[in-house]
Write a protein that holds these residues in place. Structure first.
Motif, PDB file in Angstrom:
ATOM      1  N   THR A   1     -33.123  -3.444  19.302  1.00  0.00           N
ATOM      2  CA  THR A   1     -34.213  -4.415  19.252  1.00  0.00           C
ATOM      3  C   THR A   1     -34.650  -4.587  17.800  1.00  0.00           C
ATOM      4  OG1 THR A   1     -35.023  -3.867  21.465  1.00  0.00           O
ATOM      5  CG2 THR A   1     -36.576  -4.938  19.974  1.00  0.00           C
TER       6      THR A   1
ATOM      7  N   VAL B   1     -37.461  -6.792  15.263  1.00  0.00           N
ATOM      8  CA  VAL B   1     -38.681  -7.608  15.242  1.00  0.00           C
ATOM      9  C   VAL B   1     -39.098  -7.836  13.800  1.00  0.00           C
ATOM     10  CG1 VAL B   1     -41.079  -7.809  16.005  1.00  0.00           C
ATOM     11  CG2 VAL B   1     -39.426  -6.596  17.432  1.00  0.00           C
TER      12      VAL B   1
ATOM     13  N   SER C   1     -33.698  -8.528  21.581  1.00  0.00           N
ATOM     14  CA  SER C   1     -32.959  -7.313  21.913  1.00  0.00           C
ATOM     15  C   SER C   1     -31.534  -7.692  22.288  1.00  0.00           C
ATOM     16  CB  SER C   1     -33.611  -6.566  23.088  1.00  0.00           C
ATOM     17  OG  SER C   1     -34.912  -6.142  22.780  1.00  0.00           O
TER      18      SER C   1
ATOM     19  N   PHE D   1     -38.303 -12.894  22.266  1.00  0.00           N
ATOM     20  CA  PHE D   1     -39.710 -12.773  22.647  1.00  0.00           C
ATOM     21  C   PHE D   1     -40.652 -12.870  21.449  1.00  0.00           C
ATOM     22  CE2 PHE D   1     -37.770  -8.616  21.973  1.00  0.00           C
ATOM     23  CZ  PHE D   1     -38.603  -8.067  21.012  1.00  0.00           C
TER      24      PHE D   1
ATOM     25  N   GLU E   1     -44.255 -10.984  20.222  1.00  0.00           N
ATOM     26  CA  GLU E   1     -44.935  -9.735  20.518  1.00  0.00           C
ATOM     27  C   GLU E   1     -46.278  -9.651  19.818  1.00  0.00           C
ATOM     28  OE1 GLU E   1     -42.735  -6.288  19.158  1.00  0.00           O
ATOM     29  OE2 GLU E   1     -43.864  -6.314  17.279  1.00  0.00           O
TER      30      GLU E   1
ATOM     31  N   ARG F   1     -48.633  -6.571  18.500  1.00  0.00           N
ATOM     32  CA  ARG F   1     -48.520  -5.136  18.211  1.00  0.00           C
ATOM     33  C   ARG F   1     -49.830  -4.622  17.634  1.00  0.00           C
ATOM     34  NH1 ARG F   1     -43.968  -1.604  17.011  1.00  0.00           N
ATOM     35  NH2 ARG F   1     -42.691  -3.363  17.709  1.00  0.00           N
TER      36      ARG F   1
ATOM     37  N   VAL G   1     -47.577  -2.319  22.332  1.00  0.00           N
ATOM     38  CA  VAL G   1     -46.881  -3.584  22.115  1.00  0.00           C
ATOM     39  C   VAL G   1     -46.867  -4.363  23.431  1.00  0.00           C
ATOM     40  CG1 VAL G   1     -44.711  -4.700  21.469  1.00  0.00           C
ATOM     41  CG2 VAL G   1     -45.394  -2.577  20.342  1.00  0.00           C
ATOM     42  N   VAL G   2     -47.140  -5.658  23.356  1.00  0.00           N
ATOM     43  CA  VAL G   2     -46.997  -6.567  24.491  1.00  0.00           C
ATOM     44  C   VAL G   2     -46.009  -7.655  24.093  1.00  0.00           C
ATOM     45  CG1 VAL G   2     -48.152  -8.168  26.045  1.00  0.00           C
ATOM     46  CG2 VAL G   2     -49.349  -6.115  25.266  1.00  0.00           C
ATOM     47  N   GLN G   3     -44.990  -7.880  24.912  1.00  0.00           N
ATOM     48  CA  GLN G   3     -43.942  -8.852  24.601  1.00  0.00           C
ATOM     49  C   GLN G   3     -43.806  -9.863  25.737  1.00  0.00           C
ATOM     50  OE1 GLN G   3     -40.606  -6.210  24.125  1.00  0.00           O
ATOM     51  NE2 GLN G   3     -41.072  -5.756  21.984  1.00  0.00           N
TER      52      GLN G   3
ATOM     53  N   ILE H   1     -44.462  -4.163  28.289  1.00  0.00           N
ATOM     54  CA  ILE H   1     -45.524  -3.436  27.597  1.00  0.00           C
ATOM     55  C   ILE H   1     -44.957  -2.089  27.152  1.00  0.00           C
ATOM     56  CG2 ILE H   1     -47.460  -4.537  28.758  1.00  0.00           C
ATOM     57  CD1 ILE H   1     -47.570  -2.195  30.670  1.00  0.00           C
ATOM     58  N   GLU H   2     -45.377  -1.635  25.970  1.00  0.00           N
ATOM     59  CA  GLU H   2     -44.878  -0.384  25.411  1.00  0.00           C
ATOM     60  C   GLU H   2     -46.033   0.404  24.823  1.00  0.00           C
ATOM     61  OE1 GLU H   2     -40.765  -2.581  23.841  1.00  0.00           O
ATOM     62  OE2 GLU H   2     -42.137  -1.614  22.423  1.00  0.00           O
TER      63      GLU H   2
ATOM     64  N   GLN I   1     -40.796  -3.034  31.784  1.00  0.00           N
ATOM     65  CA  GLN I   1     -40.347  -4.404  31.555  1.00  0.00           C
ATOM     66  C   GLN I   1     -40.006  -5.067  32.881  1.00  0.00           C
ATOM     67  OE1 GLN I   1     -36.610  -4.892  29.427  1.00  0.00           O
ATOM     68  NE2 GLN I   1     -37.331  -6.779  28.508  1.00  0.00           N
TER      69      GLN I   1
END
Length: 216
Positions: free
Chosen positions: A81, A83, A99, A114, A116, A118, A131-133, A161-162, A182
């Motif tokens: 991935t 970003v 990704s 995506f 994101e 952060r 993180v929201v993607q 979400i991470e 995910q």
């Protein structure tokens, strides 16, 4: 997977060299006040592991036998991935990423693209982050040679979400690890027998994910 780890190791080596760690060994000390930059361009490159769970397709008619059948999909995806984005402060960063996720069987290989949001929450050397993607997943899988096969025919919306932690090596280099969840709503999943499609239908996949990588 070996190529993925080799790539990350090479990138980390180059980043460490640019950071000049051989001239400033104190960066590896236990000083809690080393703070990663919190304004301007940011980049992240991670190794990404994704595994789906609890997914079973609707039953449909097997044209060869005339019986109702269903697939229990199970896949594991490995990839990278990347970003790039802009950070206004430690709690607010917006980026664009993608990704590359490869399925060893080929059926579920895909490229999620995506936006994101952060956030980092502390100014210490180690800080939690979230993180929201939101984006769209593009399939590139192929039909395998099994008697019964499954393949992504059309991609769809993805949401993830991470949550994890970042360790600041210096103000311009960090290491991160995270876990996440995910969902991928695929517009069409093709299923068939002997490479002949029997059905195409939308399906929702729920995945757990894990990653580790570098921030710069």
């Amino acid at each position: 997977m070996k190529k993925t780890f080799l790539f990350l190791a090479l990138l980390l080596t180059v980043s460490l060299s640019r950071a000049g760690l051989h001239q400033t060994p104190s960066l590896w000390s236990d000083n809690p006040h080393i703070e990663f930059k919190y304004y301007g361009f940011y980049g992240v490159i991670d190794y990404t592991f994704v595994h789906n769970f609890s997914h079973e397709s609707p039953q449909y008619l097997n044209p060869a036998t005339g019986q109702l059948v269903g697939f229990v999909d199970s896949y594991t995806l490995n990839g990278i991935t990347a970003v790039a984005g802009w950070q206004w402060r430690k709690e607010t960063a917006l980026g664009f990423g993608f990704s590359y996720l490869n399925d060893a069987q080929g059926s579920f290989s895909q490229i999620p693209v995506f936006l994101e949001f952060r956030s980092h929450f502390l100014r210490n050397r180690i800080t939690p982050f979230t993180v929201v993607q939101l984006g769209y997943s593009i399939p590139f899988g192929s039909k395998n040679m099994a008697e019964e096969y499954t393949r992504i025919d059309e991609g769809g919306i993805t949401f993830a979400i991470e949550g994890g932690a970042r360790f600041a090596v210096s103000q311009k280099l960090g290491l991160n690890v995270y876990v996440g969840f995910q969902m991928i709503q695929l517009n069409s999943v093709e299923r068939g027998f002997n490479l002949v499609a029997s059905t195409k239908m939308p399906e929702l996949y729920r995945n757990v994910k894990f990653g580790l990588g570098i921030n710069f």
